[in-house]
Motif scaffolding. Structure first.
Motif, short mmCIF file in Angstrom:
data_model
loop_
_atom_site.label_atom_id
_atom_site.label_comp_id
_atom_site.label_asym_id
_atom_site.label_seq_id
_atom_site.Cartn_x
_atom_site.Cartn_y
_atom_site.Cartn_z
N HIS A 1 9.92 -3.91 2.01
CA HIS A 1 9.94 -2.65 1.26
C HIS A 1 8.86 -2.65 0.18
O HIS A 1 8.16 -1.64 -0.02
CB HIS A 1 11.32 -2.44 0.64
N LEU A 2 8.72 -3.78 -0.52
CA LEU A 2 7.71 -3.88 -1.57
C LEU A 2 6.31 -3.71 -1.00
O LEU A 2 5.46 -3.03 -1.59
CB LEU A 2 7.83 -5.23 -2.28
N ILE A 3 6.05 -4.34 0.15
CA ILE A 3 4.73 -4.22 0.77
C ILE A 3 4.47 -2.78 1.20
O ILE A 3 3.36 -2.25 1.01
CB ILE A 3 4.62 -5.17 1.98
N ASN A 4 5.48 -2.11 1.77
CA ASN A 4 5.34 -0.70 2.12
C ASN A 4 4.93 0.14 0.91
O ASN A 4 4.02 0.97 0.98
CB ASN A 4 6.66 -0.15 2.67
N VAL A 5 5.61 -0.09 -0.21
CA VAL A 5 5.33 0.67 -1.43
C VAL A 5 3.91 0.36 -1.93
O VAL A 5 3.16 1.28 -2.29
CB VAL A 5 6.36 0.33 -2.53
N LEU A 6 3.54 -0.92 -1.92
CA LEU A 6 2.20 -1.30 -2.38
C LEU A 6 1.11 -0.69 -1.51
O LEU A 6 0.06 -0.27 -2.02
CB LEU A 6 2.07 -2.83 -2.39
N MET A 7 1.35 -0.63 -0.20
CA MET A 7 0.37 0.00 0.70
C MET A 7 0.15 1.45 0.30
O MET A 7 -1.00 1.91 0.18
CB MET A 7 0.86 -0.08 2.16
N VAL B 1 -0.96 6.69 8.69
CA VAL B 1 -0.70 5.97 7.45
C VAL B 1 0.76 6.14 7.03
O VAL B 1 1.43 5.17 6.65
CB VAL B 1 -1.64 6.47 6.34
N TYR B 2 1.26 7.36 7.10
CA TYR B 2 2.65 7.61 6.69
C TYR B 2 3.63 6.80 7.53
O TYR B 2 4.52 6.12 6.99
CB TYR B 2 2.97 9.10 6.81
N MET B 3 3.45 6.86 8.86
CA MET B 3 4.39 6.17 9.74
C MET B 3 4.42 4.68 9.49
O MET B 3 5.49 4.07 9.35
CB MET B 3 4.02 6.44 11.20
N TYR B 4 3.25 4.07 9.42
CA TYR B 4 3.21 2.61 9.33
C TYR B 4 3.35 2.10 7.88
O TYR B 4 3.33 0.89 7.65
CB TYR B 4 1.95 2.07 10.00
N CYS B 5 3.51 3.05 6.95
CA CYS B 5 3.87 2.66 5.59
C CYS B 5 5.38 2.73 5.36
O CYS B 5 5.87 2.26 4.33
CB CYS B 5 3.17 3.55 4.58
N VAL B 6 6.11 3.34 6.28
CA VAL B 6 7.57 3.47 6.10
C VAL B 6 8.38 2.62 7.05
O VAL B 6 9.54 2.31 6.78
CB VAL B 6 8.02 4.95 6.22
N ILE B 7 7.78 2.22 8.20
CA ILE B 7 8.53 1.38 9.13
C ILE B 7 8.57 -0.06 8.61
O ILE B 7 7.80 -0.44 7.74
CB ILE B 7 7.93 1.38 10.56
#
Length: 502
Positions: free
Chosen positions: A44-50, A495-501
């Motif tokens: 989750h942290l990596i998703n947010v940082l991306m 970008v959206y998809m691979y930032c939330v999965i």
């Protein structure tokens, strides 16, 4: 002229890239080991940082674009965002998440080298594969896990091999502007092909996967870059570089030899020209050097397996026709001659057990691989439909480039479309000989996306010219609007998809 810091660091960019990837991996895995973060928390942290990093990139672009060249700033933004997506996906995705042939295959190969300090002694499973990726991965993994203190953990040893795949995927992106430059593609048109390369999800999947696919694509694109340079200027240094790259490419994956055929045709053209100019001897010397380096370096493992196991040079791991993956019972026409729109309507995700229409399978697998995701349908369907539209337009653009772009350099006008058709034709032939769902995956022909993006860029560049007739002007304005808009929507959805999965 005084050199900038960027110019001074440029020769070391591969080292810097590798160092950044390794440091990010060490930091992430170190936090997990010390239980500072749990597995789901780190993802989750990596998703947010991306997401935060890409938003910061957009803000910097907005602030700088009025002061500097808009195209240059847009290219930097695209490259930055593409690197963030690749690195982020690799960090939040475990090696055994969305894999291919890893359990008892790629993982066993790497562990065999790490534990025994030698190559596999048989050709069972994935052991028949060429060794370069596995050797490099074993070395990198041993060093990284020694630093982390996890050398006894086999899962950790395999997981660290993602670093090599991520480096290769990132390097392909950073190499694309160099290819554009060698092809003399107008700078203002380059954001199109760069966006396709930066945000095609297949590159994210490759970056986080253990296996030779990502590294083989890197070597193929590097071979293309050096082939273009060699065709312009047949010097001994470039010849040697090209020979070494082809040797390493084929020692990574035997299918890289497909690109060698393209290079061989160009070499033959230059040889014929040299003969006509009565300068055959120097050219033959260069071709001799190329063969003496590339053939032994590329074919030694194939010869070894041929001698030791009677393994054919084009050997592929056999799958029985009783497998659920078999699709050879469908007609050639239904498998290859059209896009099956009904199949797309029924399921936006590729299914190697049920799908058999190759063109539509490529459309779906290039954005999702062979996997399903728990995301809203508007995102998944939107991404695959925009991808489909871009593919269709790129095919039209390819025809346009060949037929109408008489001012384009021959390598861009004829070479890139020819290479696209050759690679696609090779994959179709492979699927006819091996009619299984798994052989339809887009990961086998990823460079075609870059070639299609190049043709989109040429079409867009031509649309910026002045046209005398109203019909030509209307067509140019349509191209000028449609291609950037579709590319932007595709990039945003990706970008959206691979930032939330996760």
């Amino acid at each position: 002229m005084k050199q900038t810091i960027e110019t001074k660091l440029k020769p070391f960019s591969p080292v810097i890239l590798a160092a950044v990837i390794i440091l990010c991996y060490l930091l992430t895995e170190g936090l997990k080991l010390n239980e500072v973060l749990l597995l789901h928390e780190s993802a989750h942290l990596i998703n947010v940082l991306m997401g935060v990093l890409i938003i910061i990139g957009l803000l910097v672009f907005h602030c700088r674009v009025r002061k500097t060249d808009q195209t240059e700033e847009l290219i930097r933004l695209i490259l930055f965002a593409g690197l963030v997506m690749r690195l982020g996906y690799m960090l939040y995705t475990d090696a055994y998440t969305r894999p291919h042939d890893i359990s008892g295959g790629h993982d066993s190969y790497i562990l065999q080298i790490i534990h025994n300090a030698r190559l596999p002694q048989d050709n069972h499973g994935q052991f028949y594969q060429q060794p370069v990726y596995y050797v490099i991965s074993a070395i990198v993994s041993s060093i990284v896990n020694a630093i982390l203190g996890t050398s006894a953990d086999e899962h950790a040893l395999v997981n660290a091999a993602k670093i090599v795949s991520c480096f290769a995927s990132c390097s392909v992106l950073l190499m694309t502007p160099k290819i554009c430059k060698e092809l003399d593609l107008n700078r203002r048109a380059q954001p199109i092909v760069l966006a396709v390369t930066a945000f095609l999800p297949e590159f994210y999947l490759l970056a986080g996967r253990v296996g030779p696919d990502s590294l083989s694509i890197y070597f193929m694109m590097l071979a293309l870059l050096l082939t273009i340079r060699w065709f312009k200027n047949q010097t001994f240094p470039v010849t040697i570089q090209l020979a070494v790259v082809y040797g390493l490419a084929i020692s990574t994956k035997i299918s890289c030899a497909v690109f060698a055929i393209f290079t061989a045709v160009l070499m033959l053209i230059r040889l014929v020209q040299a003969i006509k100019q009565k300068k055959a001897a120097p050219m033959l010397a260069k071709l001799g050097v190329f063969g003496c380096i590339s053939l032994p370096l590329g074919m030694w493992y194939c010869i070894r397996n041929l001698v030791r196991f009677d393994q054919a040079l084009n050997y592929v791991y056999p799958i029985p026709i009783t497998s659920d993956l078999y699709c050879g019972d469908h007609s050639i026409a239904s498998r290859f001659l059209w896009f099956d729109l009904a199949n797309l309507k029924a399921n936006q995700y590729a299914s190697p057990w049920n799908d058999y229409n190759y063109p539509m399978y490529l459309v779906k697998s290039s954005v999702f691989g062979e996997f399903k995701f728990g995301i809203p349908d508007w995102v998944s369907y939107g991404l695959v439909l925009v991808n489909f539209a871009l593919i269709l337009i790129s095919l039209l653009a390819m025809i346009y480039v060949v037929v109408c772009c008489t001012h384009a350099k021959p390598m861009l006008r004829f070479g890139i479309p020819a290479l696209w058709m050759f690679l696609y034709g090779f994959s179709v032939n492979f699927n006819i000989n091996y009619p299984f769902g798994c052989t339809m995956d887009f990961r086998y022909i990823v460079p075609t996306a870059i070639f299609g993006g190049l043709c989109l860029s040429v079409a867009y560049n031509n649309s910026l010219e002045r046209y005398q007739s109203k019909l030509e002007s209307l067509a140019a304005k349509t191209v000028r609007c449609v291609i950037p808009c579709l590319t932007a929507v595709f990039s945003a959805l990706s970008v959206y998809m691979y930032c939330v999965i996760r």
